[in-house]
Design a protein around this motif. Structure first.
Motif, PDB file in Angstrom:
ATOM      1  N   MET A 362      -2.422 -14.335  21.685  1.00 14.25           N
ATOM      2  CA  MET A 362      -2.454 -15.450  20.742  1.00 14.25           C
ATOM      3  C   MET A 362      -2.614 -14.939  19.313  1.00 14.25           C
ATOM      4  SD  MET A 362      -1.954 -18.394  22.049  1.00 14.25           S
ATOM      5  CE  MET A 362      -2.434 -19.246  20.558  1.00 14.25           C
ATOM      6  N   LYS A 363      -3.421 -13.913  19.135  1.00 13.43           N
ATOM      7  CA  LYS A 363      -3.608 -13.340  17.801  1.00 13.43           C
ATOM      8  C   LYS A 363      -2.287 -12.826  17.246  1.00 13.43           C
ATOM      9  CE  LYS A 363      -6.039  -9.682  15.283  1.00 13.43           C
ATOM     10  NZ  LYS A 363      -6.989  -8.546  15.360  1.00 13.43           N
ATOM     11  N   VAL A 364      -1.494 -12.179  18.085  1.00 13.35           N
ATOM     12  CA  VAL A 364      -0.193 -11.666  17.645  1.00 13.35           C
ATOM     13  C   VAL A 364       0.741 -12.814  17.299  1.00 13.35           C
ATOM     14  CG1 VAL A 364       1.864 -10.410  18.391  1.00 13.35           C
ATOM     15  CG2 VAL A 364      -0.409  -9.507  18.916  1.00 13.35           C
ATOM     16  N   MET A 365       0.773 -13.859  18.141  1.00 10.57           N
ATOM     17  CA  MET A 365       1.661 -14.987  17.858  1.00 10.57           C
ATOM     18  C   MET A 365       1.281 -15.696  16.561  1.00 10.57           C
ATOM     19  SD  MET A 365       2.587 -16.755  21.542  1.00 10.57           S
ATOM     20  CE  MET A 365       0.973 -16.663  22.318  1.00 10.57           C
ATOM     21  N   VAL A 366      -0.008 -15.869  16.325  1.00 12.57           N
ATOM     22  CA  VAL A 366      -0.456 -16.524  15.088  1.00 12.57           C
ATOM     23  C   VAL A 366      -0.114 -15.663  13.871  1.00 12.57           C
ATOM     24  CG1 VAL A 366      -2.490 -17.271  13.800  1.00 12.57           C
ATOM     25  CG2 VAL A 366      -2.271 -17.863  16.211  1.00 12.57           C
ATOM     26  N   GLY A 367      -0.282 -14.345  13.987  1.00 14.15           N
ATOM     27  CA  GLY A 367       0.050 -13.454  12.871  1.00 14.15           C
ATOM     28  C   GLY A 367       1.529 -13.505  12.522  1.00 14.15           C
ATOM     29  N   ILE A 368       2.384 -13.477  13.550  1.00 11.04           N
ATOM     30  CA  ILE A 368       3.828 -13.545  13.301  1.00 11.04           C
ATOM     31  C   ILE A 368       4.195 -14.902  12.713  1.00 11.04           C
ATOM     32  CG2 ILE A 368       6.092 -13.546  14.410  1.00 11.04           C
ATOM     33  CD1 ILE A 368       4.786 -10.802  14.029  1.00 11.04           C
ATOM     34  N   LEU A 369       3.550 -15.955  13.180  1.00  7.11           N
ATOM     35  CA  LEU A 369       3.808 -17.280  12.615  1.00  7.11           C
ATOM     36  C   LEU A 369       3.481 -17.303  11.126  1.00  7.11           C
ATOM     37  CD1 LEU A 369       4.428 -20.315  12.885  1.00  7.11           C
ATOM     38  CD2 LEU A 369       2.011 -20.651  13.469  1.00  7.11           C
ATOM     39  N   GLN A 370       2.377 -16.697  10.733  1.00  3.54           N
ATOM     40  CA  GLN A 370       2.008 -16.672   9.308  1.00  3.54           C
ATOM     41  C   GLN A 370       3.041 -15.907   8.475  1.00  3.54           C
ATOM     42  OE1 GLN A 370      -1.897 -14.969   9.455  1.00  3.54           O
ATOM     43  NE2 GLN A 370      -2.897 -16.885  10.034  1.00  3.54           N
ATOM     44  N   GLY A 371       3.528 -14.791   9.015  1.00  6.84           N
ATOM     45  CA  GLY A 371       4.557 -14.045   8.311  1.00  6.84           C
ATOM     46  C   GLY A 371       5.846 -14.812   8.172  1.00  6.84           C
ATOM     47  N   VAL A 372       6.261 -15.491   9.250  1.00  4.78           N
ATOM     48  CA  VAL A 372       7.510 -16.276   9.222  1.00  4.78           C
ATOM     49  C   VAL A 372       7.370 -17.454   8.263  1.00  4.78           C
ATOM     50  CG1 VAL A 372       9.076 -17.687  10.596  1.00  4.78           C
ATOM     51  CG2 VAL A 372       8.171 -15.561  11.533  1.00  4.78           C
ATOM     52  N   ARG A 373       6.225 -18.092   8.256  1.00  6.78           N
ATOM     53  CA  ARG A 373       6.027 -19.219   7.343  1.00  6.78           C
ATOM     54  C   ARG A 373       6.057 -18.762   5.881  1.00  6.78           C
ATOM     55  NH1 ARG A 373       2.221 -24.124   8.552  1.00  6.78           N
ATOM     56  NH2 ARG A 373       3.723 -24.859   7.016  1.00  6.78           N
ATOM     57  N   TYR A 374       5.488 -17.595   5.614  1.00  6.92           N
ATOM     58  CA  TYR A 374       5.551 -17.053   4.256  1.00  6.92           C
ATOM     59  C   TYR A 374       7.004 -16.864   3.811  1.00  6.92           C
ATOM     60  CZ  TYR A 374       5.694 -13.328   0.734  1.00  6.92           C
ATOM     61  OH  TYR A 374       5.987 -12.581  -0.373  1.00  6.92           O
ATOM     62  N   LEU A 375       7.808 -16.281   4.699  1.00  7.37           N
ATOM     63  CA  LEU A 375       9.223 -16.099   4.355  1.00  7.37           C
ATOM     64  C   LEU A 375       9.926 -17.439   4.197  1.00  7.37           C
ATOM     65  CD1 LEU A 375      10.186 -13.148   6.756  1.00  7.37           C
ATOM     66  CD2 LEU A 375       9.763 -13.031   4.303  1.00  7.37           C
ATOM     67  N   ASN A 376       9.625 -18.371   5.077  1.00 12.55           N
ATOM     68  CA  ASN A 376      10.302 -19.671   5.026  1.00 12.55           C
ATOM     69  C   ASN A 376       9.991 -20.431   3.745  1.00 12.55           C
ATOM     70  OD1 ASN A 376      11.910 -21.704   6.681  1.00 12.55           O
ATOM     71  ND2 ASN A 376      10.097 -22.928   6.192  1.00 12.55           N
ATOM     72  N   GLU A 377       8.753 -20.284   3.255  1.00  9.23           N
ATOM     73  CA  GLU A 377       8.335 -21.032   2.067  1.00  9.23           C
ATOM     74  C   GLU A 377       8.641 -20.287   0.764  1.00  9.23           C
ATOM     75  OE1 GLU A 377       4.233 -21.665   2.771  1.00  9.23           O
ATOM     76  OE2 GLU A 377       4.546 -22.963   4.516  1.00  9.23           O
ATOM     77  N   GLU A 378       8.453 -18.960   0.754  1.00  9.37           N
ATOM     78  CA  GLU A 378       8.608 -18.196  -0.481  1.00  9.37           C
ATOM     79  C   GLU A 378       9.989 -17.548  -0.624  1.00  9.37           C
ATOM     80  OE1 GLU A 378       6.346 -18.210  -2.778  1.00  9.37           O
ATOM     81  OE2 GLU A 378       4.810 -19.264  -1.604  1.00  9.37           O
ATOM     82  N   TRP A 379      10.550 -17.094   0.477  1.00  3.82           N
ATOM     83  CA  TRP A 379      11.830 -16.390   0.447  1.00  3.82           C
ATOM     84  C   TRP A 379      12.743 -16.940   1.557  1.00  3.82           C
ATOM     85  CZ3 TRP A 379      12.154 -13.315  -3.716  1.00  3.82           C
ATOM     86  CH2 TRP A 379      10.965 -12.874  -4.268  1.00  3.82           C
ATOM     87  N   PRO A 380      13.227 -18.163   1.416  1.00  2.83           N
ATOM     88  CA  PRO A 380      14.028 -18.776   2.484  1.00  2.83           C
ATOM     89  C   PRO A 380      15.329 -18.043   2.774  1.00  2.83           C
ATOM     90  CG  PRO A 380      14.117 -20.094   0.467  1.00  2.83           C
ATOM     91  CD  PRO A 380      13.068 -19.056   0.251  1.00  2.83           C
ATOM     92  N   GLN A 381      15.793 -17.208   1.837  1.00  2.00           N
ATOM     93  CA  GLN A 381      17.038 -16.473   2.051  1.00  2.00           C
ATOM     94  C   GLN A 381      16.848 -15.228   2.902  1.00  2.00           C
ATOM     95  OE1 GLN A 381      15.085 -16.527  -0.592  1.00  2.00           O
ATOM     96  NE2 GLN A 381      15.871 -15.292  -2.286  1.00  2.00           N
ATOM     97  N   VAL A 382      15.606 -14.897   3.260  1.00  5.36           N
ATOM     98  CA  VAL A 382      15.320 -13.690   4.033  1.00  5.36           C
ATOM     99  C   VAL A 382      15.197 -14.037   5.506  1.00  5.36           C
ATOM    100  CG1 VAL A 382      13.689 -11.801   4.416  1.00  5.36           C
ATOM    101  CG2 VAL A 382      14.160 -12.589   2.083  1.00  5.36           C
ATOM    102  N   GLU A 383      16.007 -13.381   6.324  1.00  2.00           N
ATOM    103  CA  GLU A 383      15.918 -13.512   7.775  1.00  2.00           C
ATOM    104  C   GLU A 383      15.179 -12.303   8.337  1.00  2.00           C
ATOM    105  OE1 GLU A 383      16.821 -16.024   9.552  1.00  2.00           O
ATOM    106  OE2 GLU A 383      17.885 -17.174   8.025  1.00  2.00           O
ATOM    107  N   CYS A 384      14.514 -12.525   9.473  1.00  2.00           N
ATOM    108  CA  CYS A 384      13.758 -11.427  10.083  1.00  2.00           C
ATOM    109  C   CYS A 384      14.028 -11.376  11.581  1.00  2.00           C
ATOM    110  CB  CYS A 384      12.265 -11.594   9.821  1.00  2.00           C
ATOM    111  SG  CYS A 384      11.582 -13.151  10.416  1.00  2.00           S
TER     112      CYS A 384
END
Length: 555
Positions: A362-384
């Motif tokens: 769960m810790k790993v899933m939450v961490g990845i979610l935070q990273g993806v949300r950062y990209l989605n909100e700040e850098w929407p043109q970046v895919e990962c």
């Protein structure tokens, strides 16, 4: 004046002979105590009548005390200079090698002011005298020879005063410490030869000048050649040292990457796909880096420009769950990205070998979610890339997204789909295209076939199957299926909903308990949470959000 000098010399001869060895202050004290006789004024008046050229004759009214003292000093100087006739006149003042007397007599300004016209030679050499040029000597304007050599005189030479001495034919200023001067009178040096100024400080020391010439013409070229040779040897082995000094920020040169990977050695190759070779490297400053070299070359300028602009964006990403991109290389022969190296295994290996607990997953899933949300909100043109083999773990167990690319579109649906696949991988420890020989869609379909009737087959069997773990894993599978349901794109959960679900599940996993109950009221699906010491929270759900067998639990 002649009779007076003779009488005075006879009176003071015994006294003067006795004070020669006495130290300077006693002589000064004796001079101060002596007073002119009563008829001294008449005496100098008669002298001026007989010899008007005497210097004190032009001083009216007479300063009797100064003239009297000057006469005494003249008699004494005549005596110690070993002149043949000290009564009538004497031609030479010889204070050569008299370091105790010379400073004293140079201090008698009154004497030099009234010095006898017969004095033509002054020798004050070899006394280690200090200070500036003794300008009082110039009162004796009739002098022909002046020797101030072998002393410690400093400062400027009074060139104008020397030029105003018409009778001066011999000058010796050698072995002193006078200041160099660019304003020396050329006529002055026509009158005196070079021996007058040997080591005087007026001209640069020839030996020092020769040494400087030697340094400039011999040592400096050799030093430059040695430095160039060393630089060539250094650059041949580490060309990145030279090119790194002139590169722009974030831009790496092929030589820098070549040096960091030992010439792209196979020993440094840590991963390889059809399009990318991944190397481990060490930069000149000791930074460990991951270098991804792209096999496809970009020949068109527009394509290279797009690649460079994309890399500029990636180098600005800053988040604790993203591997930092340090820069890129973009040439016709080499195209690569450089990111920080993170020790530790990827999530795929971690799941397979470590059999982590549900709380750690769960810790790993939450961490990845935070990273993806950062990209989605700040850098929407970046895919990962959210495959488990592309997610790294640092020493603290924090997950890091390691692979990115810049896309022109802003496909939020695609991001949610990828994250849903990542959740299913984390729960089941299975991967698309590998353990299930089909596409990602086939991987998702396989989950749908077993959910909810046989959902136990979808959970990693190595985990301890506590009731709370089973319930939370089941809810995670349901969330993953919702995220990957492309047939109902409009009903995909939002990032806020996904965050809420995982954050609640994560907090309950940490607490180790779950008291949730589910029920239906008036055809609308609800989720009611019965938390100990907390009020009930009730969240409305859309009855058309999914097929009947799925429950969307906002936890």
């Amino acid at each position: 004046m002649a009779s007076f000098s003779a009488t005075l010399f006879l009176i003071l001869s015994v006294f003067l002979d006795s004070i020669v060895p006495i130290i300077c202050p006693s002589v000064i004290e004796d001079l101060n105590n002596l007073k002119p006789p009563p008829d001294f004024n008449a005496t100098i008046t008669n002298n001026c009548i007989n010899n008007p050229s005497l210097r004190y004759c032009n001083a009216t009214p007479f300063d009797l005390e100064e003239i009297f003292k000057s006469t005494i000093v003249a008699s004494h100087l005549c005596n110690i200079s070993h002149n043949p006739n000290c009564v009538e006149s004497f031609p030479k003042i010889n204070l050569h090698k008299k370091p105790h007397l010379a400073p004293l007599y140079l201090s008698f300004t009154f004497f030099w002011k009234y010095c006898p016209l017969t004095i033509t030679y002054i020798d004050i050499s070899n006394n280690s005298l200090k200070g500036n040029f003794p300008t009082d000597i110039f009162y004796c304007s009739q002098i022909r020879d002046l020797d101030l050599s072998h002393n410690n005189f400093v400062g400027d030479v009074p060139v104008k005063n020397l030029s105003s001495l018409p009778n001066l034919t011999s000058l010796n200023l050698s072995y002193n410490h006078f200041s160099e001067s660019g304003n020396l009178d050329a006529e002055l040096f026509k009158r005196f030869n070079s021996t007058s100024f040997i080591h005087s400080g007026i001209f640069p020391d020839h030996s020092k000048f020769s040494f400087k010439v030697f340094l400039i013409l011999v040592v400096l070229p050799i030093f430059v050649l040695v430095m160039v040779f060393c630089l060539c040897v250094l650059c041949s082995s580490r060309l990145d040292i030279l090119t790194g000094c002139f590169r722009r920020r974030y831009e790496f040169t092929p030589s820098m990457l070549k040096a960091a990977t030992k010439g792209f050695s196979k020993k440094k190759l840590v991963g390889k796909t059809s399009s990318v070779d991944v190397y481990y490297g060490i930069l000149r400053d000791g930074t460990e880096v991951r270098i991804e070299v792209y096999n496809e070359s970009l020949s068109k300028e527009d394509a290279r420009r797009i690649f460079a602009e994309g890399c500029k964006i990636l180098s600005q990403l800053r988040h604790k769950n993203l591997v930092r991109v340090l820069g890129w290389c973009d040439t016709r022969r080499l195209r690569a990205t450089v990111s920080e190296w993170k020790d530790g295994e990827n999530v795929e290996t971690w799941l397979r070998n470590a059999n982590p607990s549900w709380k750690r997953r769960m810790k790993v899933m939450v961490g990845i979610l935070q990273g993806v949300r950062y990209l989605n909100e700040e850098w929407p043109q970046v895919e990962c890339d959210l495959k488990t083999k592309s997610i790294l773990l640092n020493d603290d167990g924090e997950p890091l997204i390691s692979r990115f690319k810049v896309d022109d579109g802003n496909n939020n649906t695609k991001r949610i789909f990828k994250f849903g696949l990542f959740i299913l991988e984390m729960v089941s420890n299975m991967r698309p295209m590998e353990e299930v020989e089909s596409s990602e869609a086939g991987f998702v379909q396989w989950f749908r076939l077993h959910y909810p009737q046989n959902f136990e087959k979808l959970i990693d069997e190595r985990m301890k199957m506590k009731e709370t773990v089973v319930d939370q894993a089941k809810e995670a599978i349901e969330l993953g299926l919702l995220c990957t349901d492309l047939s109902r794109v409009r009903e995909q959960p939002s990032w806020d909903q996904i965050s809420y679900v995982l954050s609640k599940s994560s907090s309950m996993a940490l607490a180790g308990s779950d008291h949730r109950r589910y029920y239906q009221v008036d055809g609308r699906r609800k989720a009611k949470f019965l938390q100990t010491d907390e009020s009930d929270d009730e969240i409305q759900m859309d009855p058309h959000s999914s097929v009947d067998h799925r429950r969307f639990l906002v936890v």
